[in-house]
Enzyme design. Structure first.
Site, short mmCIF file in Angstrom:
data_model
loop_
_atom_site.label_atom_id
_atom_site.label_comp_id
_atom_site.label_asym_id
_atom_site.label_seq_id
_atom_site.Cartn_x
_atom_site.Cartn_y
_atom_site.Cartn_z
N GLN A 88 -1.42 32.77 -79.72
CA GLN A 88 -1.79 34.18 -79.64
C GLN A 88 -1.59 34.77 -78.25
OE1 GLN A 88 -3.07 36.54 -82.13
NE2 GLN A 88 -1.77 35.00 -83.08
N GLU A 89 -1.90 34.02 -77.23
CA GLU A 89 -1.86 34.55 -75.87
C GLU A 89 -0.47 34.60 -75.26
OE1 GLU A 89 -4.28 36.05 -74.15
OE2 GLU A 89 -5.54 35.83 -75.92
N SER A 90 0.37 33.61 -75.55
CA SER A 90 1.67 33.56 -74.87
C SER A 90 2.84 33.22 -75.79
CB SER A 90 1.63 32.54 -73.73
OG SER A 90 1.57 31.23 -74.26
N ILE A 121 -4.91 29.58 -79.70
CA ILE A 121 -5.05 30.46 -78.53
C ILE A 121 -3.74 30.52 -77.76
CG2 ILE A 121 -6.18 30.70 -76.27
CD1 ILE A 121 -8.74 29.64 -77.72
#
Length: 130
Positions: free
Chosen positions: A61-63, A58
């Site tokens: 993927q997010e940052s 996560i």
């Protein structure tokens, strides 16, 4: 064995590693940056009975493990931190790349998973995690 926190107890979980080859390549490129967060990710994962790879995925993927952030914020200044939570006003006490922030984001994740599991108890782990 990977585990999720589920209704007050830990149950074996399936490590969600779905996604195309592009996602895998991005995660591989982020490994060097993710190493900085290895210890806090593992601590949070252990405390919440999550697979550390899920948290790391996560964050990737997010940052992109912080690469895409400006002082913790996304380009639109709408989401905050490694796990891109809904803004500093909603999550005021955690520094964007701290263990506390990773714990906050992971707690939000656990609550969301448990909500899906409660609504769809007959779904497989794979489907619940999607």
């Amino acid at each position: 064995k990977p585990r999720f926190w589920v209704g007050g107890c830990c149950k074996p979980a399936f490590c969600y590693a779905a996604g195309p080859a592009v996602t895998r390549r991005i995660a591989e490129a982020d490994v060097v940056r993710l190493r900085k967060y290895e210890i806090p990710i593992k601590r949070v994962a252990r405390n919440l009975c999550l697979d550390p790879a899920l948290i790391a995925g996560i964050i990737s993927q997010e940052s992109r493990a912080g690469l895409l952030l400006n002082n913790g914020w996304d380009q639109g200044q709408q989401k905050y931190g490694l796990m891109q939570l809904g803004g500093q006003r909603q999550y005021p006490y955690a520094v964007w790349d701290s263990e506390e922030h990773i714990n906050q984001g992971s707690t939000v994740l656990v609550l969301a998973i448990n909500e899906v599991r409660a609504r769809h108890p007959t779904w497989s782990w794979d489907r619940q995690l999607r």
